[in-house]
Write an enzyme that holds these catalytic residues in place. Structure first.
Site, mmCIF file in Angstrom:
data_model
loop_
_atom_site.group_PDB
_atom_site.id
_atom_site.type_symbol
_atom_site.label_atom_id
_atom_site.label_comp_id
_atom_site.label_asym_id
_atom_site.label_seq_id
_atom_site.Cartn_x
_atom_site.Cartn_y
_atom_site.Cartn_z
ATOM 1 N N GLU A 163 0.809 -1.232 0.000
ATOM 2 C CA GLU A 163 0.000 0.000 0.000
ATOM 3 C C GLU A 163 0.843 1.283 0.000
ATOM 4 O O GLU A 163 0.585 2.217 0.749
ATOM 5 C CB GLU A 163 -0.960 -0.005 1.193
ATOM 6 C CG GLU A 163 -1.898 -1.197 1.165
ATOM 7 C CD GLU A 163 -2.752 -1.349 2.426
ATOM 8 O OE1 GLU A 163 -2.696 -0.473 3.302
ATOM 9 O OE2 GLU A 163 -3.471 -2.354 2.516
ATOM 10 N N ASN A 204 1.982 -5.069 -3.110
ATOM 11 C CA ASN A 204 0.582 -5.413 -2.818
ATOM 12 C C ASN A 204 -0.237 -4.145 -2.530
ATOM 13 O O ASN A 204 0.230 -3.272 -1.795
ATOM 14 C CB ASN A 204 0.582 -6.318 -1.570
ATOM 15 C CG ASN A 204 -0.770 -6.926 -1.261
ATOM 16 O OD1 ASN A 204 -1.429 -7.474 -2.146
ATOM 17 N ND2 ASN A 204 -1.193 -6.851 -0.003
ATOM 18 N N HIS A 240 -10.605 -6.249 -1.665
ATOM 19 C CA HIS A 240 -11.588 -6.082 -0.586
ATOM 20 C C HIS A 240 -12.748 -5.290 -1.191
ATOM 21 O O HIS A 240 -12.674 -4.049 -1.299
ATOM 22 C CB HIS A 240 -10.994 -5.282 0.581
ATOM 23 C CG HIS A 240 -9.914 -6.012 1.314
ATOM 24 N ND1 HIS A 240 -10.157 -7.143 2.051
ATOM 25 C CD2 HIS A 240 -8.587 -5.771 1.424
ATOM 26 C CE1 HIS A 240 -9.027 -7.572 2.590
ATOM 27 N NE2 HIS A 240 -8.055 -6.753 2.219
ATOM 28 N N GLU A 270 -6.158 -10.874 -1.016
ATOM 29 C CA GLU A 270 -6.960 -10.610 0.189
ATOM 30 C C GLU A 270 -8.453 -10.565 -0.144
ATOM 31 O O GLU A 270 -9.195 -9.758 0.418
ATOM 32 C CB GLU A 270 -6.538 -9.284 0.828
ATOM 33 C CG GLU A 270 -5.051 -9.185 1.142
ATOM 34 C CD GLU A 270 -4.639 -7.914 1.871
ATOM 35 O OE1 GLU A 270 -5.508 -7.218 2.421
ATOM 36 O OE2 GLU A 270 -3.426 -7.622 1.881
ATOM 37 N N ASP A 272 -12.204 -10.568 -0.294
ATOM 38 C CA ASP A 272 -13.446 -10.767 0.455
ATOM 39 C C ASP A 272 -14.494 -9.823 -0.110
ATOM 40 O O ASP A 272 -14.166 -8.782 -0.686
ATOM 41 C CB ASP A 272 -13.285 -10.637 1.981
ATOM 42 C CG ASP A 272 -12.703 -9.324 2.457
ATOM 43 O OD1 ASP A 272 -12.701 -8.334 1.705
ATOM 44 O OD2 ASP A 272 -12.248 -9.279 3.621
#
Ligand code: G3I
Length: 356
Positions: A163, A204, A240, A270, A272
């Site tokens: 990030e 990432n 996400h 990641e 979801d």
């Protein structure tokens, strides 16, 4: 509405005609002659896995069994972050991450490391001190080298920098950027490569999965790193998202393709898909469709080699803590029962011919 396939599953279990209660009722899906996701995914050349919590691996046997059965790769949701690994300067604590890595080894699973250099969740000693560039470079190199050497040969890929791109463009303000300067990113990758030359090294980030200003920024960042000879092997797409609001999958496919043209892998790191309350069978079906589409987008791209969900069960997810009105983001419910999203992932993985 329920899909026909899901209704058939319900009928097979002769449990109910009502889809809502059916969702709760396949008590032991392991008796359903299901092939685990890890097996289905692997035949397509993709690793499937989840973020895990070492405390739960030890104290919750159903949680551990589910991860052992479905995943061919694990990552630590929290216990490989700077604050956990080096709570005090020069004092490293590998105990919890070791539990996770040993569990993975016992179950023939790979491990992705998350994450070495991040602006967030830094220990107090690091955030509260005043550093010179040379001192902070030493801190960064020592951290990366100590952690990666500890796990050399046991952790196959690392999110080296997490990030670093700001939502508004340019690089995100952070301790690393302000003290070291923009070359902290290149240097982190060089240190990582020195520490474990065999590990795959990833950048990432979130909200950079489709085609937009932020993914353009990430693209330029990694393209320029490649051009400078920085040892970077891939980009992590966090994913996400909300179950009904995510980037067009064609854009995600195009973004994966332009990274392939740079010679980079993509890991979905990641995933979801949170649902706003109340959770209804219709929303669960839409969520399942979204999981299916995202998995299919990855499976269509030869350089998309790993798909990881951020947790496995709704019993343990960051989502309710961070999004007051959202929940139910993962493929298994809070009782560890498979949701439509699980069957959708299974369909997506099973629908492709085996990888040559
Ligand atoms: O479990 C406690 C709970 O008992 C307590 O009541 C509550 C009060 O705040 O806190 C709960 O723990 C929090 C936990 O999230 C819940 O899932 C921790 O305080 C909080 O620090 C922790 O945050 C983690 C976050 O990173 C910060 O490190 C999340 O678990 C974790 O999922 C999240 O992961 C990040 C990735 O590393 C990077 N990408 C985004 C992703 C989601 O934010």
């Amino acid at each position: 509405m329920c899909t026909i396939r899901y209704r058939l599953l319900c009928a097979l279990h002769i449990v109910t005609l009502c889809c809502t209660s059916c969702y709760h009722l396949p008590r032991d899906f392991t008796t359903m002659n299901n092939t685990p996701l890890r097996t289905l995914a692997k035949r397509t050349g993709v690793q499937f896995g989840a973020a895990a919590n070492p405390h739960l691996l030890v104290r919750d046997s159903r949680y551990a069994a589910l991860l052992a059965r479905e995943c061919s790769v694990l990552t630590a949701e929290n216990h490989m972050k700077f604050r956990f690994f080096q709570p005090h300067r020069g004092v490293f604590d590998f105990s919890q991450a070791d539990v996770l890595v040993q569990f993975a080894e016992q179950h023939g699973q790979r491990v992705r490391g998350h994450t070495l250099v991040w602006h967030f969740r830094l220990p107090a000693w690091l955030e509260s001190n005043t550093w010179t560039r040379a001192e902070l470079l030493d801190v960064m190199q020592t951290h990366i080298a100590t952690v990666m050497r500890h796990y050399r040969g046991r952790v196959c890929a690392w999110d080296v920098v997490n990030e670093a791109v700001a939502d508004t463009g340019g690089l995100r303000s952070s301790l690393w950027l302000s003290v070291i300067g923009p070359d902290y990113i290149d240097l982190a990758f060089h240190y990582a490569h020195q520490a474990d030359p065999a590990a795959l090294l990833f950048y990432n980030d979130y909200d950079a999965e489709g085609l937009n200003a932020k993914s353009d920024e990430v693209y330029r960042l990694v393209r320029n790193m490649k051009a400078r000879g920085v040892p970077i092997h891939g980009v992590g797409f966090q994913c996400h998202w909300k179950f009904d609001d995510y980037p067009p999958l064609n854009d995600v496919v195009s973004n994966i393709a332009r990274l392939a043209a740079l010679g980079l892998e993509v890991h979905i790191t990641e995933l979801d898909l949170r649902i706003d309350k109340p959770v209804t069978p219709e929303k669960l079906e839409r969520q399942a469709q979204a999981y299916r589409e995202i998995a299919s987008a990855c499976l269509r791209a030869p350089n998309c080699t790993t798909l990881i969900t951020w947790g496995i069960s709704d019993a343990h997810s960051w989502v309710p803590y961070f999004f007051e009105n959202c929940t139910a983001a993962l493929p298994f419910d809070k009782h560890y029962q498979p949701k439509p999203a699980f069957y959708a992932l299974r369909d997506a993985f099973a629908s492709l011919p085996p990888h040559p």
